[in-house]
Design an enzyme around this catalytic site. Structure first.
Site, PDB file in Angstrom:
ATOM      1  N   THR A   1      17.262 -11.820  -9.821  1.00 56.42           N
ATOM      2  CA  THR A   1      17.786 -10.489 -10.143  1.00 56.42           C
ATOM      3  C   THR A   1      16.780  -9.441  -9.639  1.00 56.42           C
ATOM      4  OG1 THR A   1      16.728 -10.510 -12.312  1.00 56.42           O
ATOM      5  CG2 THR A   1      18.972 -11.331 -12.212  1.00 56.42           C
TER       6      THR A   1
ATOM      7  N   VAL B   1       5.617 -13.020  -2.907  1.00 55.68           N
ATOM      8  CA  VAL B   1       4.593 -12.453  -2.031  1.00 55.68           C
ATOM      9  C   VAL B   1       4.846 -12.946  -0.614  1.00 55.68           C
ATOM     10  CG1 VAL B   1       2.119 -12.244  -1.569  1.00 55.68           C
ATOM     11  CG2 VAL B   1       2.931 -12.518  -3.918  1.00 55.68           C
TER      12      VAL B   1
ATOM     13  N   GLY C   1       7.566 -12.754   1.221  1.00 53.93           N
ATOM     14  CA  GLY C   1       8.918 -13.198   1.566  1.00 53.93           C
ATOM     15  C   GLY C   1       8.894 -14.671   1.925  1.00 53.93           C
TER      16      GLY C   1
ATOM     17  N   ASP D   1       5.249  -1.917  -5.454  1.00 53.20           N
ATOM     18  CA  ASP D   1       5.614  -3.250  -4.959  1.00 53.20           C
ATOM     19  C   ASP D   1       4.353  -4.014  -4.539  1.00 53.20           C
ATOM     20  OD1 ASP D   1       7.647  -5.211  -3.849  1.00 53.20           O
ATOM     21  OD2 ASP D   1       6.532  -4.698  -2.024  1.00 53.20           O
TER      22      ASP D   1
ATOM     23  N   LYS E   1       2.400  -7.532  -6.173  1.00 52.99           N
ATOM     24  CA  LYS E   1       1.950  -8.700  -5.406  1.00 52.99           C
ATOM     25  C   LYS E   1       0.460  -8.967  -5.628  1.00 52.99           C
ATOM     26  CE  LYS E   1       5.669  -8.065  -2.124  1.00 52.99           C
ATOM     27  NZ  LYS E   1       6.116  -7.315  -0.949  1.00 52.99           N
TER      28      LYS E   1
END
Lengths: 471, 341
Positions: free
Chosen positions: B96, B152, B154, B221, B225
């Site tokens: 989500t 982290v 992708g 963002d 990470k």
């Protein structure tokens, strides 16, 4: 003088009228000079209701507890009113019911305070079912002017380990105590009424016998007191050749050996659990399954195997639905020690019971039958563990199957039985997915698609002429 | 392996796509037979204990915007927590959208999964940034796995490089460009000599930046990470509020020009070297970290092996979904050895 243990199940004690009828059955035998030991289950559905109440108590639902107590009071008082005519006896029994239910309420309230339900406390709650039904039967017997005394399984002397919910008797202690405590009552012509299912540890903590339940109490008493017969009173005429819902012409089985009866356990609740058969099997005491509502019927006799008529090869056929088949295959399993062990180990650790196994000597695949509700878990776990290890290439499942079990002691050593079974099934155009026969040769089990199950049962029933009167 | 897929947006659908396309190979090569037994999205749930038809689910999502409308397996009203609690499965894949305010609904999803004995693979940074130490403890306590490779880098195996690739070594510091959107904006500002605002608009037009770009350009963002790496790789018990964060709104063309003259450029660098920080930082153009466009790069400074830098695309549905698949395989592998012991 004949000694008989009579065990009455929940449905035969469902109402006050039934209890009176039960008392009459006991009285009749007593008047004929039999010594009777009565074992009772809880009233119909009471055990399930008690389990629910315990769960509700755990959720701290105190309103439920109050309502539940009231409901139980009404149920048992109504039964007492119908079962017992004598005012004095009735009042006494009502007092016992009230006192017992007060205690139950306290126990449930206690559980709701702590918000915890252990197997130990659950056993204690459940034990109230038999503690309430035994006094009712006791009252009804006294109403018929029989000398009687009621005791719990614990008071009778059944001592078990502390494995709550599924306790095992310490057999020698139990036998000794039952003889010491119940024996003298019989000598005094008193009819003991023993509450089934419940027992206690050596410290007197209440336990329940789990599988086998009240039947087990009855057979323990039977073995201890060396009785002549055990009568298991229920609401059916006896064990049938197959489920009459599938084949209306199914016949009652007049006689079975212990081994056959043990195999019949898969036939469900009406049969006796193999565990309950154990004590009487050792002592060669026959058991009889009888119908409370049809006492004229002799019922099904379970006894030591007769060197019987060779014609009766197949005695009964069971259809077991709600199962699923798992197939594990892979060329790498061939000749690789431990392949099967891995499968069983993984399923065992996940609490999946394996009901049936079949594998060929080629070893390239193995088929298992398990309960259908466990299929998702079993399949997923097997895939996670076994796939990608080289030896096993595929795990598949079929959940639209059923097991057909064909049972009969005389199948042993009789040639061509399997051939007749499978020819009958093949004639109906039904494909058999899996076959297993234990080396006891008492039972041939095989798997077909669920939609073919009833047709296959009918075909075998006809082939062995089970709908004809027993010869 | 039975999977409950919670969240059926870009990543969720990409995962379904990958599972479909790779189904034969994953069984053959890895002994991994995934079965998606439930999908939950905003409009409800679809549940089938035998495994949902993912092709149908993708088509249905395109058509109706939800899988809850499936005539046979759809449950339009069913809540995500009810699905996680009641459906039997081994793993919950939680994908989500990230919420850094309170981590919800992801946080509850993960906790519910743990409580019912289910492993969790997530790409949702919110719950991890806010409560990773707590979640790791809960996972341990409930004897389940929590995996989050996709959070982290992708699809780029950033976490794995540090955790597995440098196994045994001690990682002293981590520096990295952890957000593709801001890196794209900074790259374009320098290349084309356009302002921050213009570069942002371009990024939005190309779909690299969201309509509400706050998470990216204010460095949140990247900070998430940083938290995840600090906890997972360096065993530090940081959460989002411990990170000193500065975004790129205030980076001017002037500053970029000055840096350029020194042979440097300005990048949004997340760093754990002592205190965790995220800030626009001047770095040499020859630094291996200095990547352009939407690329991400992370340098691990280890005690014995020296500096290692990993570069890759830091976002994208397919990329992130491939990280999820990796995590699922990792869990399957661990479970298999555990159960055979």
């Amino acid at each position: 003088m004949k000694k008989i243990v009579m065990k009455f199940g929940g449905t035969s004690l469902a109402t006050g009228e039934n209890i009176r009828c039960v008392a009459n059955l006991v009285a009749d035998s007593a008047k004929q000079g039999c010594s009777v030991i009565v074992v009772v289950s809880a009233l119909n559905h009471t055990t399930d209701d008690l389990c629910d109440a315990a769960e509700q108590a755990k959720k701290r639902n105190e309103a439920y507890i109050r309502k539940f107590k009231q409901k139980m009071l009404e149920k048992h008082s109504a039964a007492a009113l119908k079962a017992i005519k004598n005012k004095g006896v009735l009042q006494e029994i009502e007092q016992i019911i009230k006192k017992t239910l007060d205690e139950l309420e306290k126990v449930l309230t206690g559980i709701s305070y702590v918000g915890e339900l252990t197997p130990k406390s659950r056993d204690f709650v459940v034990s109230f079912g038999e503690r309430l039904s035994a006094p009712l039967v006791w009252g009804a017997l006294r109403d018929l002017k029989l000398e009687s005394q009621w005791v719990t399984g614990k008071e009778a002397g059944i001592v078990t380990d502390a494995n709550f919910g599924e306790a095992s008797p310490l057999m020698n202690v139990t036998m000794h105590q039952l003889r010491e405590r119940i024996g003298p009552l019989l000598e005094k012509q008193v009819v003991p009424v023993v509450s089934g299912y419940i027992a206690a540890t050596q410290d007197g903590v209440v336990t329940t016998l789990g599988r086998g339940g009240s039947d087990y109490t009855a057979t323990l008493l039977a073995a201890a007191l060396a009785v002549d017969e055990v009568w298991i009173w229920t609401d059916v005429d006896g064990l049938m050749t197959t489920d009459p819902k599938i084949i209306p012409s199914a016949k009652m089985l007049p006689e079975l050996s212990y081994q056959e009866a043990a195999e019949m356990a898969i036939f469900g609740a009406k049969a006796m659990h193999p565990r309950a058969l154990e004590p009487i099997m050792k002592e060669s005491i026959p058991a009889r399954i009888r119908n409370v509502f049809n006492p004229e019927n002799p019922g099904t006799l379970i006894a030591k195997a007769q060197t019987a008529k060779r014609t009766e090869v197949v005695k009964a056929i069971a259809l077991i639905k709600d199962v699923a088949m798992i197939n594990v295959s892979g060329a790498g399993m061939v000749g690789a020690p431990g392949s099967y062990a891995k499968i069983f180990d993984v399923l065992g650790k996940n609490n999946v019971n394996i009901m049936m196994i079949s594998t060929a000597v080629s070893e390239a695949n193995i088929s298992l039958i398990i309960r259908r509700s466990l299929l998702g878990r079993a399949l997923s776990t097997l895939e996670i563990v076994l796939l990608g290890r080289g030896s096993i290439s595929e795990v598949t499942a079929e959940d639209d199957v059923c097991v057909i079990a064909v049972m009969g002691a005389n199948m042993k050593g009789t040639l061509g039985v399997a051939s007749r079974i499978f020819t009958a099934v093949a004639r109906k155009g039904i494909n058999i997915r899996m076959i297993a026969q234990g080396s006891s040769e008492l039972n041939v089990s095989f798997v077909v698609k669920e939609k073919d199950g009833e047709v296959a049962v009918r075909a075998i029933h006809e082939e062995f002429k089970l709908d004809k009167a027993p010869r | 392996m039975r999977i409950i897929l919670v969240g059926y947006g870009v990543v969720g659908q990409s995962l379904a796509d990958i599972l479909l396309r790779r189904s034969i190979e994953t069984v053959r090569d890895y002994g991994f037979n995934p079965k998606v037994v439930a999908i939950v999205d905003r409009g409800g749930a679809a549940i089938n204990s035998k495994g949902l038809d993912l092709e149908k689910m993708l088509a249905l999502k395109k058509k109706d915007g939800t899988v809850g409308t499936d005539p046979k397996f759809g449950y339009p009203q069913m809540s995500s927590s009810a699905v996680i609690e009641s459906v039997e499965a081994e793993v919950v894949v939680e994908v989500t959208p990230t919420n850094v305010k309170n981590g919800e609904p992801g946080l509850s999803h993960i906790k519910t999964a743990f409580k019912t004995g289910k492993h969790v693979v997530t790409t949702n940074k919110g719950p991890l940034a806010l409560a990773l130490p707590a979640l790791m403890e809960l996972a341990d306590y409930n004897k389940v796995y929590l995996r989050f490779s996709g959070t982290v880098g992708g699809g780029t195996p950033v976490l794995e490089l540090a955790k597995r690739g440098l196994l045994g070594d001690k990682i002293i510091a981590i520096r990295g460009i952890l957000n593709g959107t801001t890196n794209y904006i900074l790259t374009k500002m320098e290349e084309k000599c356009i302002t921050f605002q213009q570069a942002l608009e371009e990024a939005q037009k190309l779909g690299y930046a969201e309509t509400d770009p706050t998470m990216d350009i204010d460095g949140i963002d990247a900070a998430c990470k940083v938290v995840i790496m600090a906890n997972w790789i360096m065993n530090k018990k940081f959460t989002l509020k411990d990170v000193e964060v500065q975004g790129i709104r205030d980076v001017t063309l002037q500053a970029l020009g000055k840096a350029s003259k020194r042979g440097n450029t300005i990048k949004l660098i997340g760093s754990i070297d002592g205190n965790p920080t995220v800030a626009p930082t001047e770095i040499s153009k020859h630094d291996p970290l200095c990547v352009s466009g939407v690329l991400n790069a992370v340098t691990f400074v280890s005690k014995f092996a020296g500096e290692e830098t990993i570069i890759g695309r830091g976002a994208g549905g397919m990329e992130t979904a491939s990280a999820v698949l990796r995590d699922l395989l990792d869990i399957k592998h661990n479970l298999a050895s555990e159960l055979l012991m």
